[in-house]
Motif scaffolding. Structure first.
Motif, mmCIF file in Angstrom:
data_model
loop_
_atom_site.group_PDB
_atom_site.id
_atom_site.type_symbol
_atom_site.label_atom_id
_atom_site.label_comp_id
_atom_site.label_asym_id
_atom_site.label_seq_id
_atom_site.Cartn_x
_atom_site.Cartn_y
_atom_site.Cartn_z
ATOM 1 N N ASN A 39 -16.029 43.884 -2.321
ATOM 2 C CA ASN A 39 -16.865 44.388 -1.349
ATOM 3 C C ASN A 39 -16.631 46.206 -1.210
ATOM 4 O O ASN A 39 -15.451 46.358 -1.279
ATOM 5 C CB ASN A 39 -16.470 43.871 0.255
ATOM 6 C CG ASN A 39 -17.012 44.322 1.462
ATOM 7 O OD1 ASN A 39 -16.784 45.685 1.669
ATOM 8 N ND2 ASN A 39 -17.606 43.552 2.107
ATOM 9 N N THR B 269 -6.720 40.829 6.250
ATOM 10 C CA THR B 269 -7.833 40.379 5.584
ATOM 11 C C THR B 269 -8.290 39.025 6.294
ATOM 12 O O THR B 269 -7.159 38.111 6.303
ATOM 13 C CB THR B 269 -7.950 40.543 4.045
ATOM 14 O OG1 THR B 269 -7.020 39.428 3.523
ATOM 15 C CG2 THR B 269 -7.968 41.871 3.877
ATOM 16 N N GLN C 71 -10.867 35.626 5.421
ATOM 17 C CA GLN C 71 -11.992 34.915 4.791
ATOM 18 C C GLN C 71 -12.935 34.081 5.496
ATOM 19 O O GLN C 71 -12.337 33.197 6.205
ATOM 20 C CB GLN C 71 -11.408 34.111 3.492
ATOM 21 C CG GLN C 71 -12.510 33.565 2.729
ATOM 22 C CD GLN C 71 -12.243 32.827 1.275
ATOM 23 O OE1 GLN C 71 -10.994 32.581 1.310
ATOM 24 N NE2 GLN C 71 -12.998 32.490 0.533
ATOM 25 N N ASN D 43 -16.445 46.609 9.452
ATOM 26 C CA ASN D 43 -17.229 45.571 8.578
ATOM 27 C C ASN D 43 -18.524 45.804 9.011
ATOM 28 O O ASN D 43 -19.024 45.090 9.816
ATOM 29 C CB ASN D 43 -16.514 44.124 8.622
ATOM 30 C CG ASN D 43 -15.088 44.104 8.216
ATOM 31 O OD1 ASN D 43 -14.835 44.057 7.459
ATOM 32 N ND2 ASN D 43 -14.293 44.247 9.192
ATOM 33 N N ASP E 174 -21.354 45.529 7.885
ATOM 34 C CA ASP E 174 -22.394 44.534 7.310
ATOM 35 C C ASP E 174 -22.341 43.333 7.985
ATOM 36 O O ASP E 174 -23.141 42.574 7.977
ATOM 37 C CB ASP E 174 -22.161 44.241 5.714
ATOM 38 C CG ASP E 174 -22.393 45.547 5.031
ATOM 39 O OD1 ASP E 174 -23.111 46.473 5.479
ATOM 40 O OD2 ASP E 174 -21.885 45.592 3.846
ATOM 41 N N ALA E 175 -21.259 42.968 8.818
ATOM 42 C CA ALA E 175 -21.094 41.763 9.535
ATOM 43 C C ALA E 175 -22.006 41.922 10.543
ATOM 44 O O ALA E 175 -22.260 40.806 11.240
ATOM 45 C CB ALA E 175 -19.713 41.676 10.024
ATOM 46 N N GLU F 7 -25.320 40.096 9.097
ATOM 47 C CA GLU F 7 -25.144 38.606 8.872
ATOM 48 C C GLU F 7 -23.508 38.269 8.395
ATOM 49 O O GLU F 7 -22.833 39.027 7.823
ATOM 50 C CB GLU F 7 -25.938 38.251 7.837
ATOM 51 C CG GLU F 7 -25.942 36.639 7.364
ATOM 52 C CD GLU F 7 -27.020 36.544 6.225
ATOM 53 O OE1 GLU F 7 -27.015 35.159 5.833
ATOM 54 O OE2 GLU F 7 -27.358 37.229 5.624
ATOM 55 N N LEU F 8 -23.264 37.228 9.216
ATOM 56 C CA LEU F 8 -21.776 36.626 8.905
ATOM 57 C C LEU F 8 -21.868 35.689 7.790
ATOM 58 O O LEU F 8 -21.839 34.459 8.376
ATOM 59 C CB LEU F 8 -21.019 36.473 9.793
ATOM 60 C CG LEU F 8 -19.541 36.362 9.915
ATOM 61 C CD1 LEU F 8 -18.880 37.504 9.409
ATOM 62 C CD2 LEU F 8 -18.921 35.852 11.518
ATOM 63 N N LYS F 9 -21.441 35.803 6.519
ATOM 64 C CA LYS F 9 -21.667 34.814 5.581
ATOM 65 C C LYS F 9 -20.301 34.082 5.226
ATOM 66 O O LYS F 9 -19.139 34.744 5.350
ATOM 67 C CB LYS F 9 -22.408 35.261 4.166
ATOM 68 C CG LYS F 9 -23.702 35.981 4.238
ATOM 69 C CD LYS F 9 -24.191 36.517 2.960
ATOM 70 C CE LYS F 9 -25.640 36.832 2.869
ATOM 71 N NZ LYS F 9 -25.906 37.632 1.830
ATOM 72 N N ASN G 89 -17.112 32.754 3.168
ATOM 73 C CA ASN G 89 -16.373 33.193 2.138
ATOM 74 C C ASN G 89 -16.258 34.744 2.123
ATOM 75 O O ASN G 89 -15.717 35.360 1.105
ATOM 76 C CB ASN G 89 -16.704 32.737 0.782
ATOM 77 C CG ASN G 89 -16.634 31.360 0.811
ATOM 78 O OD1 ASN G 89 -15.644 30.780 1.271
ATOM 79 N ND2 ASN G 89 -17.823 30.483 0.354
ATOM 80 N N THR G 90 -17.082 35.533 3.059
ATOM 81 C CA THR G 90 -16.952 37.072 3.389
ATOM 82 C C THR G 90 -15.555 37.593 3.588
ATOM 83 O O THR G 90 -15.101 36.696 4.577
ATOM 84 C CB THR G 90 -17.842 37.565 4.201
ATOM 85 O OG1 THR G 90 -19.161 37.188 3.996
ATOM 86 C CG2 THR G 90 -18.065 38.919 4.409
ATOM 87 N N LEU H 202 -13.442 39.872 5.395
ATOM 88 C CA LEU H 202 -13.298 40.851 6.388
ATOM 89 C C LEU H 202 -11.854 41.591 6.464
ATOM 90 O O LEU H 202 -10.946 41.051 6.271
ATOM 91 C CB LEU H 202 -13.493 40.284 7.681
ATOM 92 C CG LEU H 202 -14.983 39.481 8.248
ATOM 93 C CD1 LEU H 202 -14.944 38.643 9.477
ATOM 94 C CD2 LEU H 202 -16.183 40.426 7.898
#
Length: 641
Positions: free
Chosen positions: A2, A26, A28, A53, A55-56, A59-61, A63-64, A66
């Motif tokens: 990331n 962090t 996951q 974060n 990008d969150a 969308e919150l995918k 396995n991302t 954070l």
């Protein structure tokens, strides 16, 4: 990797002094998780996670990874979580021990024994066939322990936050779906602290919420309390220091309120459909009306201001009664003519049964109102004053008109909370010197300008010169208080101020001069014919008011219905009659009685008036909310606080 995570790592590696590795963790993301749930778990806010974060937000995918900022309130405990993934076979060799195997496979001796139970009875031997557990190891921050709490009567958000030593913001983060107003018996989540650590709200004290950029010096000016006094009343303050949103216990002060209450729409809260009994007492003075002809009657109304005001107010009462009927509320209403006589008020109460009355609205004047309130105390009947000020607040009195000092404190506190620096100027005439000095104490850097006096007589001439004001102005934002009741002085000052506003001009190197005008005492001088509304609008003139004007062009059902029935627009007395009657009755049918409604309905609002009753320490109730309004484009609009 990331990209944002890479940036964070680089920042950490290059050793920025404001950030260190212990400030972040962090996480996951698992399937179905939300930012709100993750924020709650780590005792941070969603906005703090989004800041690291971005990008969150889109969308919150699953396995991302954070970046999670650690809670600054308390260093969280990091726990290791092991998930069994399978087993690895191992045949014991000579000289191998449980200790060496545990170290080799990164497990504990007890974990080897758990999945090879014969080792509980027999020692490890050469040739033993073992299954070694394989774990997926993750580290997570252990959330601060919480517990379920049942909301008690009278408890709002700030009381519970104070009780458990957290801010209102933190309480809302723990309970994202708690709603704006807490209800008696509602279950919420709070920190799991010991019972003896919980703090109780003492009604003999007031409570104050710390605003942004407020230090002990500013609190001393605002509250009159030294740092030592605040620390003595608030154990732990010396160690923690002042923090935004912190709630401080201070000596009792009627002018201080923790926060604005939440607005309630009582039409959605009606629960008692039994017939309610109210009484309305007004000084119609019908005994003075000349009924010989229509013209004579009209003249009587015009000549008698008590009758005129009473009729307007009562027209609003009738409108409210009709509106309440459409809501299914059943009312029995008694209307009495007090004749504006104390003796008549006594006779009315003595000759009629008031024990079954749920509330009395009126009388209008202070002396007759006090008589009614004092006589009805024995029945515990609440008596609501429509317009009275500085009333003797018996324990059954409701003063619906906010105190005068509330107007000033609301305006002053609003200006104090402005984070943008302003140059404060106070202009006053000789009759308002004390008001000017009081404001000077609130804004100790303010400049004072007094109206000029006649050189011969020494009397106030009610004017200032352009040079007087120009010398006090500064480039940037200027707030000018104008304190007077003289129409000519208002016209003089507003015209000068309007002419001194400047916009930035780079070609002439002219700096912008912004001027906003305010007053702590709005009166007829500011609305007189000789005062330009264009000047007031240009100055964005603002003040605190007990009510706001409705928008005639707006889609207001009350105004439309009133025009249709009475062929005229409702004035302030008619609107007050409507608003007050609606509020009193809706409070009664949505609570056990009017007294209990103070807790259940902290703030209500109707056409022009809002009501947020507060109880005196020893006495009755007074309306503790006002409007802030200002001129914008020749219209008067509400300023959101």
């Amino acid at each position: 990797m990331n990209r944002f995570l890479l940036v964070i790592i680089l920042v950490l590696a290059f050793g920025f002094t404001s950030v260190n590795a212990q400030d972040f963790s962090t996480h996951q993301v698992k399937k179905g998780e939300t930012i709100e749930a993750i924020a709650k778990r780590y005792f941070v806010t969603p906005s703090e996670i989004y800041a690291l974060n971005p990008d969150a937000k889109k969308e919150l995918k699953p396995n991302t990874i954070l970046i999670i900022p650690l809670s600054k309130a308390k260093k969280p405990k990091v726990v290791t979580i092991k998930e069994l993934q399978g087993f690895q076979k191992h045949k014991t060799r000579r000289k191998e021990t449980l200790y060496s195997l545990a170290k080799k496979y990164n497990v504990t001796e007890d974990e080897i024994k758990k999945y090879n139970k014969f080792l509980y009875a027999d020692p490890l031997r050469k040739g033993d066939k073992l299954q070694i557990p394989i774990f997926k190891i993750t580290e997570e921050i252990e959330a601060e322990p919480t517990k379920t709490y049942i909301v008690q009567p009278k408890e709002g958000k700030w009381r519970i936050a104070y009780k458990f030593g957290i801010s209102v913001k933190k309480l809302e983060e723990l309970n994202p779906e708690m709603g704006e107003v807490l209800k008696d018996g509602q279950e919420i989540i709070v920190p799991n602290i010991e019972d003896d650590e919980e703090r109780e709200v003492d009604e003999k004290y007031s409570y104050y919420k710390v605003l942004p950029k407020e230090g002990f010096y500013r609190l001393k000016l605002k509250l009159g309390l030294e740092k030592d006094a605040l620390e003595a009343l608030n154990p732990g303050l010396a160690e923690s220091g002042l923090k935004v949103g912190m709630i401080l216990k201070i000596p009792f002060n009627e002018a201080v309120s923790v926060e604005s209450p939440s607005r309630i729409n009582l039409t959605d809260s009606i629960k008692d459909f039994n017939t309610k009994h109210i009484a309305v007492m007004l000084p119609f003075r019908l005994n003075r009306v000349d009924f010989q002809s229509k013209e004579d009657t009209k003249k009587s109304i015009v000549k008698d201001r008590y009758l005129d005001t009473s009729l307007d107010f009562y027209s609003g009462v009738l409108m409210a009664i009709d509106s309440l009927k459409t809501l299914g509320v059943s009312l029995h209403v008694d209307v009495y003519d007090t004749k504006n006589e104390i003796g008549e008020v006594s006779r009315i109460i003595d000759d009629n049964d008031f024990e079954t009355v749920d509330a009395v609205i009126g009388p209008l004047t202070s002396n007759t109102f006090e008589k009614a309130a004092s006589k009805l105390r024995r029945y515990n009947v609440p008596v609501v004053s429509p317009i009275g000020l500085n009333l003797k607040l018996y324990d059954n009195v409701f003063q619906s008109r906010p105190p005068t000092e509330k107007l000033k404190s609301t305006l002053v506190n609003y200006i104090k909370t402005d984070t943008l620096p302003s140059n404060i100027i106070i202009i006053s005439d000789s009759k308002h010197t004390q008001v000017s000095n009081d404001l000077k104490r609130d804004f100790n850097h303010a400049k004072q300008i007094h109206s000029r006096k006649n050189k011969k007589s020494g009397d106030d001439d009610f004017f200032v010169t352009k040079e007087d004001i120009e010398e006090a102005l500064k480039p940037g934002k200027n707030i000018v208080f104008l304190e007077t009741k003289n129409e000519g002085f208002v016209s003089n000052v507003t015209s000068i101020l309007a002419s001194l506003i400047k916009t930035e001009d780079l070609s002439t190197k002219t700096e912008a001069v912004e001027i906003t005008m305010a007053t702590t005492n709005m009166n007829a001088a500011f609305t007189a014919d000789g005062v330009s509304n264009e000047h007031l609008s240009k100055l964005q003139f603002f003040y605190a008011a007990t009510s706001k004007s409705y928008n005639e062009s707006g889609n207001n059902t009350f105004v439309k219905t009133y025009k249709k029935r009475y062929y005229t627009t409702p004035n302030s007395a008619a609107v007050k009659g409507f608003d007050l009657t609606m509020d009193v009755v809706l409070r009664i049918v949505s609570s056990e009685d009017l007294y209990m409604s103070v807790n259940n309905a902290p703030l209500t609002e109707y056409v022009e008036n809002k009501f947020a009753y507060k109880k005196k320490l020893f006495g009755g109730y007074y309306n503790d909310t006002v409007y802030l309004v200002n001129y914008q484009d020749l219209a008067i609009v509400e300023v959101k606080q």
